[in-house]
Design a protein around this motif. Structure first.
Motif, mmCIF file in Angstrom:
data_model
loop_
_atom_site.group_PDB
_atom_site.id
_atom_site.type_symbol
_atom_site.label_atom_id
_atom_site.label_comp_id
_atom_site.label_asym_id
_atom_site.label_seq_id
_atom_site.Cartn_x
_atom_site.Cartn_y
_atom_site.Cartn_z
ATOM 1 N N UNK A 13 37.742 29.580 32.472
ATOM 2 C CA UNK A 13 38.652 29.600 31.330
ATOM 3 C C UNK A 13 37.923 30.177 30.121
ATOM 4 N N UNK A 14 38.683 30.885 29.309
ATOM 5 C CA UNK A 14 38.162 31.470 28.075
ATOM 6 C C UNK A 14 39.129 31.132 26.947
ATOM 7 N N UNK A 15 38.582 30.836 25.769
ATOM 8 C CA UNK A 15 39.417 30.471 24.632
ATOM 9 C C UNK A 15 39.054 31.330 23.435
ATOM 10 N N UNK A 16 40.071 31.805 22.733
ATOM 11 C CA UNK A 16 39.902 32.496 21.455
ATOM 12 C C UNK A 16 40.714 31.734 20.423
ATOM 13 N N UNK A 17 40.038 31.238 19.409
ATOM 14 C CA UNK A 17 40.726 30.499 18.350
ATOM 15 C C UNK A 17 40.782 31.382 17.108
ATOM 16 N N UNK A 26 42.922 31.956 31.933
ATOM 17 C CA UNK A 26 42.403 31.336 33.147
ATOM 18 C C UNK A 26 42.363 32.390 34.252
ATOM 19 N N UNK A 27 41.155 32.658 34.761
ATOM 20 C CA UNK A 27 40.957 33.646 35.806
ATOM 21 C C UNK A 27 41.301 33.054 37.165
ATOM 22 N N UNK A 28 42.094 33.762 37.987
ATOM 23 C CA UNK A 28 42.538 33.260 39.277
ATOM 24 C C UNK A 28 41.530 33.456 40.396
ATOM 25 N N UNK A 29 40.552 34.327 40.228
ATOM 26 C CA UNK A 29 39.668 34.695 41.340
ATOM 27 C C UNK A 29 38.873 33.503 41.872
ATOM 28 N N UNK A 30 38.874 33.381 43.197
ATOM 29 C CA UNK A 30 38.048 32.408 43.912
ATOM 30 C C UNK A 30 37.528 33.089 45.174
ATOM 31 N N UNK A 31 36.382 32.700 45.634
ATOM 32 C CA UNK A 31 35.839 33.230 46.881
ATOM 33 C C UNK A 31 36.769 32.904 48.040
ATOM 34 N N UNK A 32 37.427 31.765 47.965
ATOM 35 C CA UNK A 32 38.348 31.380 49.032
ATOM 36 C C UNK A 32 39.514 32.366 49.163
ATOM 37 N N UNK A 65 50.924 40.853 51.835
ATOM 38 C CA UNK A 65 49.572 40.291 51.865
ATOM 39 C C UNK A 65 48.685 41.011 50.854
ATOM 40 N N UNK A 66 48.741 42.352 50.847
ATOM 41 C CA UNK A 66 47.893 43.132 49.946
ATOM 42 C C UNK A 66 48.195 42.787 48.485
ATOM 43 N N UNK A 67 49.481 42.646 48.148
ATOM 44 C CA UNK A 67 49.831 42.302 46.770
ATOM 45 C C UNK A 67 49.303 40.919 46.393
ATOM 46 N N UNK A 68 49.512 39.925 47.264
ATOM 47 C CA UNK A 68 49.014 38.572 46.987
ATOM 48 C C UNK A 68 47.496 38.559 46.876
ATOM 49 N N UNK A 69 46.831 39.318 47.728
ATOM 50 C CA UNK A 69 45.366 39.385 47.685
ATOM 51 C C UNK A 69 44.890 39.978 46.357
ATOM 52 N N UNK A 70 45.467 41.096 45.963
ATOM 53 C CA UNK A 70 45.056 41.756 44.715
ATOM 54 C C UNK A 70 45.362 40.863 43.514
ATOM 55 N N UNK A 71 46.551 40.261 43.497
ATOM 56 C CA UNK A 71 46.918 39.357 42.401
ATOM 57 C C UNK A 71 45.927 38.197 42.315
ATOM 58 N N UNK A 72 45.590 37.609 43.459
ATOM 59 C CA UNK A 72 44.653 36.488 43.480
ATOM 60 C C UNK A 72 43.259 36.856 43.015
ATOM 61 N N UNK A 73 42.898 38.127 43.145
ATOM 62 C CA UNK A 73 41.557 38.571 42.739
ATOM 63 C C UNK A 73 41.486 39.015 41.281
ATOM 64 N N UNK A 74 42.553 39.620 40.758
ATOM 65 C CA UNK A 74 42.463 40.225 39.422
ATOM 66 C C UNK A 74 43.294 39.539 38.341
ATOM 67 N N UNK A 75 44.296 38.769 38.713
ATOM 68 C CA UNK A 75 45.193 38.202 37.698
ATOM 69 C C UNK A 75 44.563 37.049 36.931
ATOM 70 N N UNK A 76 45.158 36.795 35.782
ATOM 71 C CA UNK A 76 44.790 35.630 34.985
ATOM 72 C C UNK A 76 46.039 35.108 34.292
ATOM 73 N N UNK A 77 46.011 33.820 33.996
ATOM 74 C CA UNK A 77 47.081 33.186 33.240
ATOM 75 C C UNK A 77 46.707 33.260 31.773
ATOM 76 N N UNK A 78 47.635 33.691 30.933
ATOM 77 C CA UNK A 78 47.411 33.796 29.498
ATOM 78 C C UNK A 78 48.343 32.839 28.770
ATOM 79 N N UNK A 143 49.832 25.113 39.104
ATOM 80 C CA UNK A 143 48.903 25.595 40.110
ATOM 81 C C UNK A 143 47.421 25.498 39.809
ATOM 82 N N UNK A 144 47.007 24.635 38.900
ATOM 83 C CA UNK A 144 45.575 24.465 38.675
ATOM 84 C C UNK A 144 44.977 23.660 39.817
ATOM 85 N N UNK A 145 43.885 24.145 40.385
ATOM 86 C CA UNK A 145 43.231 23.446 41.489
ATOM 87 C C UNK A 145 42.392 22.277 40.993
ATOM 88 N N UNK A 146 41.936 22.350 39.756
ATOM 89 C CA UNK A 146 41.098 21.288 39.200
ATOM 90 C C UNK A 146 41.843 20.574 38.072
#
Length: 175
Positions: A13-17, A26-32, A65-78, A143-146
């Protein structure tokens, strides 16, 4: 004045105040994501070869599959918090769940723990809900895992809006 102990910024997570807004990413990328995608691709390849899927169906499945894979690697929640609204969006690729909630309607926030069933059993996800003065509770982010990530979002929204946290709502549901 609101009562806060303050929690540290969670991983990914990154914050700009700024004086008039808070931006949380929040970056979506995970090794999983990569490991799971390899498994899915192997299953799709096997299903296309052995089950005799027609070629167009196989191509559609691989493209999804390719779209979900790319989204999971590069997307972030803003998440953008201002005096007027809270905006939740996703970038750089489109995703469902974009929303904007008026801040004057929010009286409280809480985190909900959900169990989502999947092919591997179930996974636990955390959702941040806003409680408006009238109407149904509104899911802000999902969808937060933690749990720490969802609690941090709640903390930052409450801190910015000046919501007192001494009477935090605690809710847990399993679906």
């Amino acid at each position: 004045m609101a009562n806060y102990t303050g929690m540290d910024l969670p991983k990914k997570m990154h914050v700009k105040r700024r004086y008039n807004q808070v931006e949380i990413a929040y970056n979506w990328f995970r090794l999983s994501n990569i490991l799971f995608s390899i498994l899915i691709l192997a299953v799709l390849y096997g299903a296309g070869s052995f089950l005799g899927f027609p070629f167009p169906v196989w191509v559609v499945l691989v493209l999804l599959w390719a779209y979900f894979f790319i989204v999971g690697c590069v997307n972030k929640t803003n998440i953008l918090i201002t005096d007027q609204h809270i905006s939740v969006g996703y970038s750089p690729l489109p995703w469902v769940g974009v929303k904007q909630v008026e801040t004057r309607d929010i009286k409280q926030l809480y985190v909900l723990k959900k169990k989502a069933f999947s092919a591997s059993g179930y996974s636990v996800l955390f959702v941040v809900y806003a409680v408006p003065h009238t109407g149904e509770d509104i899911p802000l982010t999902e969808g937060f895992a933690e749990k720490k990530q969802a609690l941090y979002i709640r903390q930052e929204v409450e801190k910015y809006l000046g919501i007192d946290t001494k009477d935090w709502l605690t809710r847990e549901i399993f679906q």
